[in-house]
Design an enzyme around this catalytic site. Sequence first.
Site, mmCIF file in Angstrom:
data_model
loop_
_atom_site.group_PDB
_atom_site.id
_atom_site.type_symbol
_atom_site.label_atom_id
_atom_site.label_comp_id
_atom_site.label_asym_id
_atom_site.label_seq_id
_atom_site.Cartn_x
_atom_site.Cartn_y
_atom_site.Cartn_z
ATOM 1 N N GLU A 123 47.667 68.538 23.688
ATOM 2 C CA GLU A 123 48.411 67.167 23.851
ATOM 3 C C GLU A 123 48.094 66.248 25.044
ATOM 4 O O GLU A 123 47.901 64.982 24.908
ATOM 5 C CB GLU A 123 49.794 67.255 23.246
ATOM 6 C CG GLU A 123 50.112 67.853 22.043
ATOM 7 C CD GLU A 123 50.155 67.004 21.059
ATOM 8 O OE1 GLU A 123 49.824 65.819 21.333
ATOM 9 O OE2 GLU A 123 50.316 67.213 19.773
ATOM 10 N N HIS A 151 45.879 64.985 21.376
ATOM 11 C CA HIS A 151 46.879 64.180 20.419
ATOM 12 C C HIS A 151 46.334 63.300 19.570
ATOM 13 O O HIS A 151 45.096 62.908 19.856
ATOM 14 C CB HIS A 151 47.744 63.342 21.629
ATOM 15 C CG HIS A 151 49.002 62.507 21.012
ATOM 16 N ND1 HIS A 151 50.044 63.260 20.661
ATOM 17 C CD2 HIS A 151 49.069 60.955 21.036
ATOM 18 C CE1 HIS A 151 50.769 62.351 20.336
ATOM 19 N NE2 HIS A 151 50.236 61.242 20.525
ATOM 20 N N SER A 160 53.361 61.321 16.527
ATOM 21 C CA SER A 160 53.518 60.669 17.872
ATOM 22 C C SER A 160 54.934 59.696 17.841
ATOM 23 O O SER A 160 55.847 60.296 17.373
ATOM 24 C CB SER A 160 52.257 59.779 18.280
ATOM 25 O OG SER A 160 52.681 59.310 19.561
#
Length: 561
Positions: free
Chosen positions: A318, A433, A189
């Site tokens: 995601e 995610h 990330s």
Amino acid sequence: MSDDQLIVETKAGKVRGAKQRNFEGNEFYAFRGIPYAKPPVKELRFQDPEPVEPWPGIREAMSHGPNCAQVDIITSDIIGSDDCLYLNIYAKNLKSDGRRPVMFWIHGGGFTIGYGDDSMYGPDYFMRKDVVLITINYRLGCLGFLNLNDEVATGNQGLKDQVMALQWVRDNIANFGGDPNNVTIFGESAGAASVHYLTLSPLAKGLFHKAIAQSGVALNPWAFKTDPEECAYRLCELLGHTEKDPKSAIEFLKEVDIQKLIGAQGKILKKEERFQFVVGFGPTIDIKSKQPFMPAHPEEIFTKGIEVPLIIGYNNREGIIFLRVLNKVVNRFEAEFDTLLHPKCVDTIRNLYNLTLEKLKQIYFENDEITVENIDKLVDLFGDLHFVEGIHRVLQTQIEKNSTPTYFYLFNYDKDPSLLKMISRTNISGASHTDEIFYLFAMQSFTTMRQQYGIPRKSWYQLAKWFIRALPLLYLVKWNSFRFPKKGTVRYRISEQMIDMWVNFAITGKPTNGPSELIPVDWPPVDDGKNLRYLNICENLHIDVVPHIEEKYNLQKDYKS
């Protein structure tokens, strides 16, 4: 090993570590809370990091250093400190014979939250291998990214912290058995975007030799700030300083109590900006710095390509990270589609892909209205715009430059508990995610977590309130720490496969060396910019192809305005 052998010399002084065992009984050595820079406090707040000062005697490196000041995602309390520049080292072997590959982890958290300690990033799985693993803290939020477009505060302090940590590794890691000439940076990330930034920055050149970017690049809309001064002055106003002069602003902010500073930081975004997932403080152009980290816009610099071997990829859903907020505003999208998208996403769609927003909406929803019943399509739209689009452009550039091998993956396994799905209370299919992190790192035990988060002891009301907030993470901690993956399970095999490929890459620059019993495929580099070949990380590893996202957006010709 004797206590004397657990003492390691660094350029700033000696440190004493601890001998431990991972969940399978493998011995390793841990050195926690080693300072890599001078504490950025008082006059050094908002300034570039400075080298750590030497200390006398032996410094105990048994516990993690303070985290960067932030709002805790579980308790909503303000935790941490502005004295936070510490790193942790884990190694199976401290002997100097035969240098070992170094893996340097950068945590995520939107440049606003997160930390490098083992509450999230325990070393157990990597300690199956003969590598040196490093995790770090770096400055976050306004402490790490305040930019007044003036030499008094030039921005990117948090990214320069990462550079200084890498310099510390270059100068000291050989004493811990690591090879300073074989360093792999990797992150997820915002940590992955940091990895990408480091590959582009002139300040980091030569400090690492391979890179792994998991679910993030500098081109993602949340990874770059175009209006840093505005957010800085909003912060000042919230704290009672209305003069828009950089010198008076920085002197004022240096004196603000850290609790008040972080509390105000959480209020600077407007309501619509929160729905758009705008980040308050993040990487910027820092041309006013005497030593710029990012002297030009990343959209310009990235076209030169990444000059070290690269693994890059993302998870197949995601956009689940946005679901908690999307559920609150889904009924507004039909009438306010343009105002609920991140401004950078709107610019990219209009200017780079020559799409109207109406055509974009048709690509994902055809002629259907956007409702809670088809929110999964909205999840895919947000995942594509905030993650996939930028990553695909980086892949395309790497193929065009063809200077170093680039390996592309998609993480698709979704049969185990997911932190973000639990937080969002959804059973939507796909890997969210952050899901892949738990196959690389082991979360710490509940006991240590209680010490980390300060679970209240006296008030039953406080305890109940804390427990309700913490329930999703507590369940995941139990799943991950008390039920380490058992041999023979799919989870164990995927973890073992990912660790093996990540470590192989750190050693040789190639994640696989032909098919094996553990890794039944040979993972080739990507070589076609339109049809992106990738490793599908799922229950059964295999090679697959996904079209570049521009192919999806080229479908605009099939829709009428």
